[in-house]
Design an enzyme around this catalytic site. Structure first.
Site, PDB file in Angstrom:
ATOM      1  N   GLY A   1      -1.828   0.545   1.599  1.00  0.00           N
ATOM      2  CA  GLY A   1      -2.073   0.729   0.596  1.00  0.00           C
ATOM      3  C   GLY A   1      -2.192   2.533   0.729  1.00  0.00           C
ATOM      4  O   GLY A   1      -1.817   3.145  -0.173  1.00  0.00           O
ATOM      5  N   SER A   2      -1.449   3.566   1.561  1.00  0.00           N
ATOM      6  CA  SER A   2      -1.836   4.606   2.077  1.00  0.00           C
ATOM      7  C   SER A   2      -0.861   4.789   1.748  1.00  0.00           C
ATOM      8  O   SER A   2      -0.946   5.702   1.633  1.00  0.00           O
ATOM      9  CB  SER A   2      -2.092   5.209   4.039  1.00  0.00           C
ATOM     10  OG  SER A   2      -3.336   4.716   4.055  1.00  0.00           O
TER      11      SER A   2
ATOM     12  N   SER B   1      -2.564  -3.114  -0.655  1.00  0.00           N
ATOM     13  CA  SER B   1      -2.859  -3.416   0.073  1.00  0.00           C
ATOM     14  C   SER B   1      -3.628  -4.792   0.445  1.00  0.00           C
ATOM     15  O   SER B   1      -4.550  -5.082  -0.014  1.00  0.00           O
ATOM     16  CB  SER B   1      -4.005  -2.198   1.042  1.00  0.00           C
ATOM     17  OG  SER B   1      -3.535  -2.082   2.593  1.00  0.00           O
TER      18      SER B   1
ATOM     19  N   HIS C   1      -4.069  -6.601   3.328  1.00  0.00           N
ATOM     20  CA  HIS C   1      -5.242  -7.150   4.244  1.00  0.00           C
ATOM     21  C   HIS C   1      -6.454  -6.318   4.044  1.00  0.00           C
ATOM     22  O   HIS C   1      -7.808  -7.037   4.757  1.00  0.00           O
ATOM     23  CB  HIS C   1      -4.891  -6.241   5.733  1.00  0.00           C
ATOM     24  CG  HIS C   1      -5.005  -4.810   5.369  1.00  0.00           C
ATOM     25  ND1 HIS C   1      -6.263  -4.462   5.998  1.00  0.00           N
ATOM     26  CD2 HIS C   1      -4.769  -3.533   5.165  1.00  0.00           C
ATOM     27  CE1 HIS C   1      -6.209  -2.617   5.984  1.00  0.00           C
ATOM     28  NE2 HIS C   1      -5.874  -2.132   5.750  1.00  0.00           N
TER      29      HIS C   1
ATOM     30  N   THR D   1      14.432  -1.329   5.519  1.00  0.00           N
ATOM     31  CA  THR D   1      14.109  -2.937   5.094  1.00  0.00           C
ATOM     32  C   THR D   1      13.342  -3.414   5.026  1.00  0.00           C
ATOM     33  O   THR D   1      12.251  -2.989   5.401  1.00  0.00           O
ATOM     34  CB  THR D   1      15.246  -3.462   6.527  1.00  0.00           C
ATOM     35  OG1 THR D   1      16.571  -2.661   6.475  1.00  0.00           O
ATOM     36  CG2 THR D   1      15.215  -5.265   6.355  1.00  0.00           C
TER      37      THR D   1
ATOM     38  N   CYS E   1     -12.088   4.149   8.015  1.00  0.00           N
ATOM     39  CA  CYS E   1     -11.796   5.094   8.561  1.00  0.00           C
ATOM     40  C   CYS E   1     -11.938   6.339   8.762  1.00  0.00           C
ATOM     41  O   CYS E   1     -11.314   6.916   9.439  1.00  0.00           O
ATOM     42  CB  CYS E   1     -10.441   5.594   7.094  1.00  0.00           C
ATOM     43  SG  CYS E   1      -9.634   4.000   6.015  1.00  0.00           S
TER      44      CYS E   1
HETATM   45  N1  PLP Z   1      -7.645   3.055  -0.394  1.00  0.00           N
HETATM   46  C1  PLP Z   1      -8.684   2.394   0.265  1.00  0.00           C
HETATM   47  C2  PLP Z   1      -9.936   2.663  -1.178  1.00  0.00           C
HETATM   48  C3  PLP Z   1      -9.540   2.328   0.903  1.00  0.00           C
HETATM   49  O1  PLP Z   1     -10.646   1.841   1.497  1.00  0.00           O
HETATM   50  C4  PLP Z   1      -8.057   1.860   2.102  1.00  0.00           C
HETATM   51  C5  PLP Z   1      -8.411   1.654   3.399  1.00  0.00           C
HETATM   52  O2  PLP Z   1      -9.131   1.004   3.996  1.00  0.00           O
HETATM   53  C6  PLP Z   1      -6.987   2.504   1.882  1.00  0.00           C
HETATM   54  C7  PLP Z   1      -6.420   3.309   0.603  1.00  0.00           C
HETATM   55  C8  PLP Z   1      -5.589   2.535   2.499  1.00  0.00           C
HETATM   56  O3  PLP Z   1      -5.502   0.994   2.834  1.00  0.00           O
HETATM   57  P1  PLP Z   1      -4.142   1.052   3.969  1.00  0.00           P
HETATM   58  O4  PLP Z   1      -5.559   0.800   5.498  1.00  0.00           O
HETATM   59  O5  PLP Z   1      -3.624  -0.217   3.873  1.00  0.00           O
HETATM   60  O6  PLP Z   1      -3.221   2.374   4.301  1.00  0.00           O
END
Ligand code: PLP
Length: 375
Positions: A71-72, A199, A201, A237, A325
């Site tokens: 997601g990041s 994302s 996971h 890849t 996080c």
């Molecule tokens: N954005 C939000 C709202 C999230 O809750 C998170 C992860 O907790 C992310 C982005 C980042 O996702 P990833 O852990 O896949 O990098």
């Protein structure tokens, strides 16, 4: 001691059906999706299937889906990609104060190279003010990036209205949908979303794989140089097994959405009822209606949230004291600060996020354990 997991906003376990589909792509079907021989073509076909499943779940065309590593990365690619492609037109971006660090820190990095960012306030339930959004748009605004649902307090923004405001002002709209995909029905066409991050996971897929939807016709720059994968927008890849997992997980999540939501709502309502009856001074943070179905963020004023977490862990219970996080950071949560909580309420906050394997009995045990710990 059984493990009771109530931290599904941090991550979710991979579903067995998802794992089953992934496994062959680690061993027998190990081909590089760019290779032209049969096992390469098999991997390419698996990517195509995952792309189709992803597109179907969010109502877009498969050509509009780009796979990433998380997601990041999707947030980085969306925000920097749009910023760099449009810097001739303008250098102003609008976001909110309660975004995930993947968005906030990307914006801060852009500020260092001459972009200007407006960070919108939110009200006591975590909603952005649509008038403030309108008033913040300038001639040089190129992007509005506002999250679909907040990872700490679960508040769901009025996405359709935000998209409408962006469209009327001819500004591109990106939404970080990492917490919403798999929990809320999303249709990018109906909602007017131009770019969307997800994302795997967070919806019972594997870690280390994400996707970005970009409406066709919207130009964005790549941020990683290398080969020509993902229509030349994301070099590297492809993580075939991971992408297969994302595709299967989003398909299952979309199919089971209604049942999943009503199950989570029952657990959430039970918890809220029990906890607010027992403790008069608890505060539920975030909006009660426009909220992710499995999310509770509750403040016990006067209680040390970190200590409560550690004690819950002693009983085999996994929860969170804020965003996963930001745990480990000594700074108070930027989200709880933005909704106006004082230090006592922030310090005593607990985030519980329910998921597929939780039962009412589990939640009863959770409530009893909290009672035992804080009295
Ligand atoms: N954005 C939000 C709202 C999230 O809750 C998170 C992860 O907790 C992310 C982005 C980042 O996702 P990833 O852990 O896949 O990098």
């Amino acid at each position: 001691m059984n493990l009771l997991y109530f931290d599904h906003a941090a991550t979710t376990p991979v579903k067995q059906e998802v794992l089953n589909e992934m496994l062959p792509y680690f061993s027998n079907n190990f081909g590089n999706a760019s290779s032209i021989y049969s096992i390469g073509r098999r991997s390419k076909k698996a990517l195509d299937t995952a792309r189709t499943r992803t597109a179907k779940a969010i109502g877009c065309n498969e050509k509009e889906v780009y796979f990433t590593s998380c997601g990041s990365e999707s947030d980085n690619l969306a925000i920097k990609g749009i910023a760099f492609a449009n810097s001739e037109k303008g250098k102003h971006i609008i976001t909110s104060k309660i975004e995930h660090p993947a968005v906030l820190n990307t914006c801060r990095t852009l500020e260092k190279s001459g972009f200007e960012v407006t960070y919108l306030n939110v009200d006591e339930n975590g909603f952005v003010d649509l008038q403030e959004l309108k008033d913040s748009i300038r001639d040089d605004t190129i992007l509005i990036t506002i999250m679909f649902a907040n990872n700490e307090i679960g508040t769901i923004q009025p996405i359709k209205e935000i998209a409408e405001i962006a469209k009327n002002a001819n500004v591109i709209f990106h939404t970080d949908c990492v917490q919403a995909v798999g929990n809320v029905k999303i249709n990018v066409e109906e909602m007017g979303i131009d770019l969307l991050s997800m994302s795997a996971h967070k919806f019972y897929g594997p870690k280390g794989v994400g996707a970005l939807y970009v409406r066709s016709g919207i130009e964005f720059d790549k941020i990683q140089d290398g080969g020509h994968q993902e229509k030349d927008k994301r070099a590297g890849t492809e993580n075939v097994a991971g992408i297969v997992g994302l595709g299967k997980a989003i398909e299952l999540a979309d199919y089971n959405l209604e049942n999943y939501n009503s199950k989570l709502l029952k657990l959430r309502n039970y918890f809220i009822r029990e906890i607010t009856t027992k403790y008069e001074n608890v505060k539920i943070n975030g909006d009660l209606k426009q909220r992710l179905p499995g999310n509770i963020n509750v403040s016990f004023p006067g209680i040390d949230g970190e200590e409560l977490l550690l004690k819950l862990d002693g009983y085999g219970i996994c929860a969170s004291a804020g965003s996963a996080c930001s745990s480990g950071s000594s700074e108070p949560s930027h989200v709880l600060t933005a909704i106006g909580l004082d230090r006592e309420h922030i310090g005593g906050s607990l985030r519980i996020t329910f998921g597929e394997h939780n039962t009412i009995d589990d939640v009863r045990y959770l409530v009893e354990t909290i009672n035992k710990i804080i009295g």
